[in-house]
Motif scaffolding. Structure first.
Motif, PDB file in Angstrom:
ATOM      1  N   UNK A 185       0.851  -1.185   0.000  1.00 25.07           N
ATOM      2  CA  UNK A 185       0.000   0.000   0.000  1.00 25.07           C
ATOM      3  C   UNK A 185       0.889   1.237   0.000  1.00 25.07           C
ATOM      4  N   UNK A 186       0.341   2.374  -0.407  1.00 27.57           N
ATOM      5  CA  UNK A 186       1.144   3.603  -0.363  1.00 27.57           C
ATOM      6  C   UNK A 186       1.718   3.817   1.024  1.00 27.57           C
ATOM      7  N   UNK A 187       2.956   4.286   1.077  1.00 27.59           N
ATOM      8  CA  UNK A 187       3.602   4.461   2.379  1.00 27.59           C
ATOM      9  C   UNK A 187       3.109   5.691   3.121  1.00 27.59           C
ATOM     10  N   UNK A 188       2.512   6.627   2.399  1.00 31.14           N
ATOM     11  CA  UNK A 188       1.985   7.804   3.075  1.00 31.14           C
ATOM     12  C   UNK A 188       0.588   7.512   3.613  1.00 31.14           C
ATOM     13  N   UNK A 189       0.326   7.943   4.835  1.00 33.60           N
ATOM     14  CA  UNK A 189      -0.924   7.611   5.508  1.00 33.60           C
ATOM     15  C   UNK A 189      -2.153   8.302   4.937  1.00 33.60           C
ATOM     16  N   UNK A 190      -1.962   9.416   4.230  1.00 31.17           N
ATOM     17  CA  UNK A 190      -3.139  10.137   3.756  1.00 31.17           C
ATOM     18  C   UNK A 190      -3.826   9.455   2.574  1.00 31.17           C
ATOM     19  N   UNK A 191      -3.143   8.494   1.934  1.00 32.11           N
ATOM     20  CA  UNK A 191      -3.757   7.758   0.838  1.00 32.11           C
ATOM     21  C   UNK A 191      -3.914   6.302   1.243  1.00 32.11           C
ATOM     22  N   UNK A 192      -5.131   5.824   1.321  1.00 32.47           N
ATOM     23  CA  UNK A 192      -5.370   4.418   1.621  1.00 32.47           C
ATOM     24  C   UNK A 192      -5.388   3.633   0.320  1.00 32.47           C
ATOM     25  N   UNK A 193      -5.002   2.368   0.385  1.00 30.03           N
ATOM     26  CA  UNK A 193      -5.006   1.524  -0.814  1.00 30.03           C
ATOM     27  C   UNK A 193      -6.410   1.354  -1.355  1.00 30.03           C
ATOM     28  N   UNK A 194      -7.406   1.446  -0.481  1.00 29.66           N
ATOM     29  CA  UNK A 194      -8.774   1.311  -0.966  1.00 29.66           C
ATOM     30  C   UNK A 194      -9.148   2.479  -1.857  1.00 29.66           C
ATOM     31  N   UNK A 195      -8.439   3.593  -1.736  1.00 28.64           N
ATOM     32  CA  UNK A 195      -8.664   4.736  -2.615  1.00 28.64           C
ATOM     33  C   UNK A 195      -7.863   4.553  -3.892  1.00 28.64           C
ATOM     34  N   UNK A 253       3.937   7.490  -7.383  1.00 27.98           N
ATOM     35  CA  UNK A 253       4.478   8.829  -7.212  1.00 27.98           C
ATOM     36  C   UNK A 253       5.634   8.823  -6.221  1.00 27.98           C
ATOM     37  N   UNK A 254       5.463   8.108  -5.104  1.00 29.29           N
ATOM     38  CA  UNK A 254       6.493   8.135  -4.070  1.00 29.29           C
ATOM     39  C   UNK A 254       7.591   7.100  -4.286  1.00 29.29           C
ATOM     40  N   UNK A 255       7.357   6.125  -5.159  1.00 29.71           N
ATOM     41  CA  UNK A 255       8.279   5.022  -5.408  1.00 29.71           C
ATOM     42  C   UNK A 255       8.548   4.191  -4.161  1.00 29.71           C
ATOM     43  N   UNK A 256       7.638   4.289  -3.178  1.00 25.72           N
ATOM     44  CA  UNK A 256       7.756   3.492  -1.962  1.00 25.72           C
ATOM     45  C   UNK A 256       6.382   2.975  -1.588  1.00 25.72           C
ATOM     46  N   UNK A 257       6.380   1.825  -0.955  1.00 20.16           N
ATOM     47  CA  UNK A 257       5.126   1.251  -0.463  1.00 20.16           C
ATOM     48  C   UNK A 257       5.442   0.547   0.847  1.00 20.16           C
ATOM     49  N   UNK A 258       4.415   0.304   1.608  1.00 22.05           N
ATOM     50  CA  UNK A 258       4.583  -0.377   2.886  1.00 22.05           C
ATOM     51  C   UNK A 258       3.695  -1.624   2.889  1.00 22.05           C
TER      52      UNK A 258
END
Length: 167
Positions: free
Chosen positions: A38-48, A55-60
């Motif tokens: 999922x995206x590593x930034x908390x403001x974007x959920x994978x469900x969205x 964009x960030x080239x990172x995921x968690x």
């Protein structure tokens, strides 16, 4: 859970979630939960949208309830490589997925996306038809445009009077 699935998921199954224009992939680990990139930034959920990872080239690696990830999108069990590759034992798949929880990983649409992540867990090697199919479709589209341009040029040369004919 069976009212939304044709096949009830079992631990280790690949879950394909249809998004607008792409598929998000997760691995079912039991009790209604999946593990996915999922995206590593908390403001974007994978469900969205897991496109935020691009964009960030990172995921968690996250463990979440399947239906929270799916939302109103369609999903299915899709162990699509079982005919070609033998899946690893389910307990090993789940154990390895859980060992990665919370880990931030590099994300690349072409080589390290959510489908690569789950197929590596299930089969021991990463694969993504989604990337291959997109590249093929793009190539076919470009070839189609090229062929159309050549045909238009040839027809133009044949059908239009030449400069010499006018003289």
């Amino acid at each position: 859970m069976s009212d939304r699935f044709y096949v009830e998921p079992k631990p280790g199954d690949l879950i394909e979630i249809s998004r607008l224009g792409y598929q998000h992939w997760a691995i079912y680990v039991g009790s209604g939960y999946v593990i996915h990139l999922a995206p590593s930034n908390d403001f974007m959920k994978a469900s969205t949208s897991s496109i935020a990872s691009v964009v960030s080239e990172k995921a968690v690696v996250k463990k979440e309830l399947l239906w929270e990830i799916v939302g109103n999108d369609a999903c299915q069990v899709n162990n699509k490589y079982d005919q070609k590759d033998r899946p690893l034992p389910a307990d090993k798949i789940v154990r390895e997925a859980e060992a990665l929880l919370g880990k931030e990983m590099r994300y690349s649409l072409a080589s390290e996306n959510c489908e690569h992540f789950v197929t590596r867990l299930r089969y021991g090697r990463a694969r993504s038809d989604q990337v291959r199919d997109t590249l093929i479709a793009g190539t076919v589209g470009l070839l189609g445009v090229g062929v159309a341009a050549v045909v238009a040029t040839v027809l133009g040369l044949i059908l239009l009077p030449s400069k010499r004919d006018e003289d």
